[in-house]
Design a protein around this motif. Structure first.
Motif, PDB file in Angstrom:
ATOM      1  N   SER A 221      16.439  35.120 -28.912  1.00  0.00           N
ATOM      2  CA  SER A 221      17.392  33.781 -28.382  1.00  0.00           C
ATOM      3  C   SER A 221      17.224  32.999 -29.369  1.00  0.00           C
ATOM      4  N   SER A 254      21.051  31.691 -25.392  1.00  0.00           N
ATOM      5  CA  SER A 254      19.721  31.992 -24.191  1.00  0.00           C
ATOM      6  C   SER A 254      20.659  31.222 -23.143  1.00  0.00           C
ATOM      7  N   ARG A 261      20.053  39.283 -20.685  1.00  0.00           N
ATOM      8  CA  ARG A 261      19.356  39.408 -21.658  1.00  0.00           C
ATOM      9  C   ARG A 261      19.099  40.799 -22.074  1.00  0.00           C
ATOM     10  N   TYR A 284      12.650  31.706 -21.045  1.00  0.00           N
ATOM     11  CA  TYR A 284      13.692  31.810 -19.890  1.00  0.00           C
ATOM     12  C   TYR A 284      13.029  30.968 -18.240  1.00  0.00           C
TER      13      TYR A 284
END
Length: 369
Positions: A221, A254, A261, A284
């Motif tokens: 990220s 992000s 992702r 997350y």
């Protein structure tokens, strides 16, 4: 509320208490009631019952899990106090960010229990703002108090801890300010520098090369510290081993959901065809669904994977195939120092350790493989 519903609420709150540790602060009433889907008045009734039963204790600073009488002896050592940035910090902050505080608190509690005492958490501000410290929260700290903390944010409180004669344990990457604080105040304490773990992709690449990997992809990220600082070290480690490095350090925004992702990771894997992965999917949201890693990415189970702490390790198949890079019981070393008779100032670096994901999951999530 019907008796059956009240019983369910009592059981739900008691689970929070049972899964906690002595001194842990429960969420603020408003947040706790909203999470449980009940009125604050109803929650207060349940908390009052639990207080009568001796499971919790309440004061002006909040509601806390009560210490076990079998653990806290009359002549036992001081408790270990872990300073947190703000109330409910570990409840509302993603694990990737609050991970060190969680590990520090749980490990300190285990070590303290072995020494016949316990650990407590203490929020020093209503927000993570050094200008808004609630100094009244720290009034009970005194000579002999054992205090753990993490991060340069706490530079503001260190002079007070030194003035009170506290023993202090710190995990920090700020090697400029904390050693200076120690030397200026001549305080008993230990600093563990965790800056090395910022560069875990390079450490993981070297370790994976030793396991036979010959093409290693990093996927992380854009808000992860490793993604921001370790590209050069990662590529240098690959080139030093004679491996390809071009285009193998991939950073994703992000703002993507976890499912997005994983889908992007799968596409990147098919594009680059590595035989090993270093991944940092955090942070997350806590309430975001967690798809099955292998179904969502299409990555073969034979591919070697290294990751820092991640909730994906609760998936038995992923945990069984992955490795986790950790700080070799850094928090335990700090707690042991605070509860020892050693005096002076000690500076040390974190020592990385690679353990199987299954071993990590068994320790952190109580999963059995």
């Amino acid at each position: 509320m019907r008796p059956s519903k009240q019983k369910e609420l009592h059981a739900a709150v008691f689970r929070e208490v049972r899964n906690g540790f002595p001194g842990m602060r429960l969420p603020a009433e408003r947040c706790f009631a909203a999470r449980l889907g009940v009125a604050r008045k109803t929650l207060r009734f349940t908390l009052a019952r639990l207080e009568e039963e001796g499971a919790i204790t309440r004061n002006t600073f909040g509601t806390f899990v009560r210490e076990s009488k079998t653990v806290r002896m009359k002549e036992s050592p001081e408790p270990v106090t872990i300073l947190l940035p703000c109330p409910d910090y570990m409840m509302v902050t993603p694990p990737a960010i609050a991970g060190i505080h969680r590990e520090m608190t749980l490990t300190a509690s285990l070590v303290a229990n072995r020494h016949g005492t316990y650990a407590v958490t203490l929020p020093v501000s209503d927000s993570n703002d050094p200008a808004r410290i609630n100094w009244n929260q720290l009034r009970h700290l005194h000579s002999g108090s054992l205090v753990c903390m993490n991060g340069s944010w706490f530079q503001a409180v260190f002079p007070l801890l030194a003035e009170r004669g506290c023993r202090v344990g710190i995990i920090s990457s700020d090697l400029k300010n904390f050693p200076r604080c120690f030397k200026e105040h001549d305080t008993d304490g230990m600093i563990v520098n965790n800056r090395r773990l910022w560069y875990f992709p390079a450490l993981a690449a070297t370790w994976l090369y030793g396991l036979g990997a010959r093409k290693i992809l990093y996927f992380g990220s854009d808000t992860a510290v490793a993604s921001m600082v370790s590209r050069g070290a990662f590529e240098k480690a690959l080139r030093g081993a004679g491996l390809p490095a071009e285009g193998l350090f991939r950073v994703f925004p992000s703002s993507l959901t976890l499912r997005e992702r994983l889908r992007l990771l799968g596409g990147t894997f098919r594009e680059k065809r590595p035989d090993a992965l270093v991944i940092e999917l955090n942070p997350y949201p806590l309430n975001e669904p967690e798809p099955d890693f292998y179904e969502a990415t299409g990555i073969p189970r034979s591919v070697k994977i290294v990751t820092p702490r991640s909730r994906l390790l609760r998936q038995p198949e992923f945990a069984g195939n992955a490795y986790v890079i950790t700080g070799n019981d850094t928090c335990g070393r700090l707690a042991e120092f605070l509860l020892s008779n050693r005096h002076g100032q000690f500076f040390t670096e974190v020592e990385e350790e690679f353990i199987s994901g299954a071993e990590y999951a068994a320790k952190k999530f109580n999963l059995i493989f």
